[in-house]
Design a protein around this motif. Structure first.
Motif, mmCIF file in Angstrom:
data_model
loop_
_atom_site.group_PDB
_atom_site.id
_atom_site.type_symbol
_atom_site.label_atom_id
_atom_site.label_comp_id
_atom_site.label_asym_id
_atom_site.label_seq_id
_atom_site.Cartn_x
_atom_site.Cartn_y
_atom_site.Cartn_z
ATOM 1 N N LEU A 62 49.675 4.197 16.024
ATOM 2 C CA LEU A 62 48.764 3.387 16.841
ATOM 3 C C LEU A 62 47.526 4.184 17.208
ATOM 4 O O LEU A 62 46.403 3.681 17.153
ATOM 5 C CB LEU A 62 49.473 2.917 18.117
ATOM 6 N N ARG A 63 47.740 5.444 17.582
ATOM 7 C CA ARG A 63 46.620 6.293 17.966
ATOM 8 C C ARG A 63 45.668 6.475 16.806
ATOM 9 O O ARG A 63 44.443 6.399 16.957
ATOM 10 C CB ARG A 63 47.168 7.633 18.471
ATOM 11 N N ASP A 64 46.216 6.697 15.638
ATOM 12 C CA ASP A 64 45.369 6.877 14.460
ATOM 13 C C ASP A 64 44.586 5.609 14.137
ATOM 14 O O ASP A 64 43.404 5.665 13.763
ATOM 15 C CB ASP A 64 46.218 7.298 13.257
ATOM 16 N N GLN A 65 45.257 4.473 14.320
ATOM 17 C CA GLN A 65 44.591 3.190 14.091
ATOM 18 C C GLN A 65 43.432 3.007 15.080
ATOM 19 O O GLN A 65 42.347 2.528 14.721
ATOM 20 C CB GLN A 65 45.626 2.089 14.281
ATOM 21 N N MET A 66 43.652 3.416 16.322
ATOM 22 C CA MET A 66 42.603 3.300 17.333
ATOM 23 C C MET A 66 41.429 4.200 16.984
ATOM 24 O O MET A 66 40.264 3.842 17.166
ATOM 25 C CB MET A 66 43.145 3.668 18.722
ATOM 26 N N ARG A 67 41.735 5.389 16.467
ATOM 27 C CA ARG A 67 40.673 6.334 16.120
ATOM 28 C C ARG A 67 39.753 5.762 15.050
ATOM 29 O O ARG A 67 38.553 6.008 15.048
ATOM 30 C CB ARG A 67 41.283 7.632 15.608
ATOM 31 N N ARG A 68 40.376 5.002 14.124
ATOM 32 C CA ARG A 68 39.589 4.467 12.999
ATOM 33 C C ARG A 68 38.702 3.304 13.423
ATOM 34 O O ARG A 68 37.750 2.980 12.741
ATOM 35 C CB ARG A 68 40.521 4.028 11.874
ATOM 36 N N ASP A 69 39.006 2.654 14.525
ATOM 37 C CA ASP A 69 38.226 1.510 14.982
ATOM 38 C C ASP A 69 37.194 1.981 16.010
ATOM 39 O O ASP A 69 37.535 2.751 16.906
ATOM 40 C CB ASP A 69 39.183 0.477 15.601
ATOM 41 N N PRO A 70 35.930 1.513 15.909
ATOM 42 C CA PRO A 70 34.909 2.027 16.844
ATOM 43 C C PRO A 70 35.221 1.722 18.298
ATOM 44 O O PRO A 70 35.094 2.608 19.163
ATOM 45 C CB PRO A 70 33.616 1.317 16.394
ATOM 46 N N GLU A 71 35.680 0.492 18.589
ATOM 47 C CA GLU A 71 35.986 0.156 19.987
ATOM 48 C C GLU A 71 37.228 0.918 20.446
ATOM 49 O O GLU A 71 37.299 1.424 21.563
ATOM 50 C CB GLU A 71 36.213 -1.357 20.114
#
Lengths: 265, 253
Positions: free
Chosen positions: A85-94
């Motif tokens: 999840l953290r990695d997914q968040m990192r990839r998204d600008p928001e």
């Protein structure tokens, strides 16, 4: 059931490769300044995490009012998923901005007066209405304790605080039926073992009629929307209070629920 | 004062309790305690005089009383149940053995300090008991003295309130004498007990304190010497369950 167990066990297996102190070394020796990764942190060995996971699962089933046990179960089984999840968040600008700025949703950070003054149908106004109608508060979320990473502990905390947002987005009340629907949505969206377990075991307590409605209408709707929507952890809700709820739902491709679920019993 | 009522109660029903009895609670609460002479072997001798331990943490002596109070406030609700779960009911056997050793009979004036969930009780401070000198035949303290900030003072108080010929009995966690048992006990203490505390009582930290405070308590021999320093004679101890607990006994002669 086996795949479920594997999903739960996989995060536990990952721990064995790291060097851990011997079982009898008192862990608190590290907890005075040196070992604590964040103020609420309680460092735990793999054995303790396993015992906690088993114990909290059992206690949560035995006494459904022990919400703290559901939280502990989530923390002790979710490590690998939190990383994803953290990695997914990192990839998204928001999402990356959220990780950077670490916003918190609590009574102390929310401007309730401002939210109340927002137009009807806006996210902020509807969220406040949800809190009032269901008589809940954002401050009942327990702090994360057993996650051994400060950033992942924040991701877990954010997931918990976003839970109420999901109720608002999906139009689900906080009774058992509403909670199960949200859990299914969260299970598909996050993959957290605790959500999966909650989604699968929650319905056990339901009446036959509710179960039928759940399985035939609500779960398929929740799963479909969860697969379609982008990750809900990537939304900076605090910057979207004025956004009309309808518009936000459209942005996330979330449709109206197939039926109205009655408010809290 | 409630004490005469307690004496009446005790002289009537002295035999056959299977549970810890009432007595003084909440040790070490006084923060403005005037400093008296310390016993010959104070626990904090390795540290500066104003510091002591709270489990494995270092805290000031003023703080310790309050922190211990918070622990017991927190565990009070599920105290007996947690004791049963953690010791698998064995704590009842230990307490029974203590009573058997005591052999009370009708008329015995008994004071049980840190009495837990007993019957009628008097609120007080183990380091400054609200009783006159030479009042009791027996003074017991079961799993309480470990939590007192100044153990030497509690021992001195015990000596004071006992009649000449009176007996001091202490049941407390101690040092395990068998290496294999010690290893298993450590694993159980540090890996399982805090988890039990979290799952059953929703309180990890109090039970972490519990197992740490056990490790901080002096050994059987050291504690024996502390009891002797307080003026007791014919001090002996008996290990139970490989030294997981010990019963120390002394007489005021």
């Amino acid at each position: 059931m086996r795949t479920l167990l594997r999903g739960v066990l996989r995060p536990l297996r990952a721990f064995r490769s790291r060097p851990w102190p011997a079982a009898d070394v008192p862990l608190r020796a590290t907890s005075h300044g040196t070992g604590l990764l964040y103020p609420e942190h309680i460092p735990t060995t793999p054995l303790q995490k396993a015992l906690l996971a088993a114990g909290s699962a059992g206690m949560a089933l035995y006494d459904p009012y022990r919400h703290d046990m559901v939280a502990v179960l989530g923390e002790t089984t979710g490590c690998r998923t939190l990383k994803v999840l953290r990695d997914q968040m990192r990839r998204d600008p928001e999402g990356a901005q959220i990780l950077q700025e670490r916003p918190r949703i609590s009574l102390s950070t929310l401007d309730l007066g401002k939210l109340r003054s927002l137009p009807e149908g806006s996210l902020g106004r509807e969220y406040l209405r949800f809190l009032d109608v269901n008589r809940v508060s954002p401050d009942t979320r327990a702090p994360t304790r057993f996650v051994d990473s400060e950033e992942l502990a924040y991701v877990m905390q954010r997931y918990r605080e976003v839970h109420d947002m999901l109720h608002t987005l999906l139009g689900m009340p906080t009774n058992i039926l509403g909670e199960i629907v949200v859990k299914w949505f969260e299970a598909v969206q996050t993959g957290l073992p605790m959500c999966i377990l909650g989604a699968l075991f929650g319905p056990i307590q339901l009446s036959a009629r509710n179960l039928q409605v759940l399985v035939s209408k609500l779960i398929p709707w929740a799963v479909q929307n969860a697969r379609r929507a982008p990750c809900v952890l990537n939304l900076y809700y605090e910057r979207r209070w004025e956004q009309p709820l309808k518009a936000l739902r459209q942005e996330l491709s979330i449709t109206e629920p197939p039926m109205h679920v009655q408010g809290p019993a | 004062m409630a004490a005469p009522r307690i004496w009446g109660l005790w002289s009537f029903c002295c035999r056959g309790w299977s549970r810890v009895l009432p007595g003084c609670r909440l040790p070490g609460l006084r923060s403005s305690w005037p400093r008296g002479p310390l016993g010959a072997r104070p626990l904090s001798q390795e540290k500066r005089a104003t510091e002591t331990h709270f489990g494995f943490e270092t805290v000031s002596e003023e703080e310790k009383g309050g922190k211990v109070y918070q622990v017991f406030e927190s565990v009070a609700k599920k105290y007996d149940m947690m004791n049963d779960m953690m010791s698998l009911g064995i704590h009842r056997i230990w307490k029974d053995l203590l009573l058997w050793k005591m052999r009370p009979f009708p008329g015995t004036q008994l004071l049980d300090v840190a009495g837990g969930t007993g019957l009628a009780w008097v609120l007080g401070d183990a380091e400054e008991l609200p009783f006159d000198d030479d009042k009791f035949d027996v003074y017991t303290i079961a799993f309480g003295i470990r939590n007192v900030t100044h153990i030497d003072r509690a021992l001195q108080e015990a000596h004071r309130v006992l009649k000449p010929g009176g007996r001091f009995l202490c049941l407390e966690f101690s040092q395990v004498n068998n290496p294999l048992v010690s290893r298993l006990y450590d694993v159980y203490s540090f890996q399982v007990i805090p988890v039990l505390g979290e799952v059953i009582a929703g309180d990890w930290k109090s039970y972490q304190y519990l197992v740490e405070s056990i490790r901080q308590f002096p050994s059987q021999e050291e504690f024996k010497e502390m009891i002797e320093d307080a003026g007791f004679q014919k001090v002996t101890y008996e290990n139970l369950t490989s030294g997981i607990v010990a019963i120390h006994s002394g007489f005021k002669l």
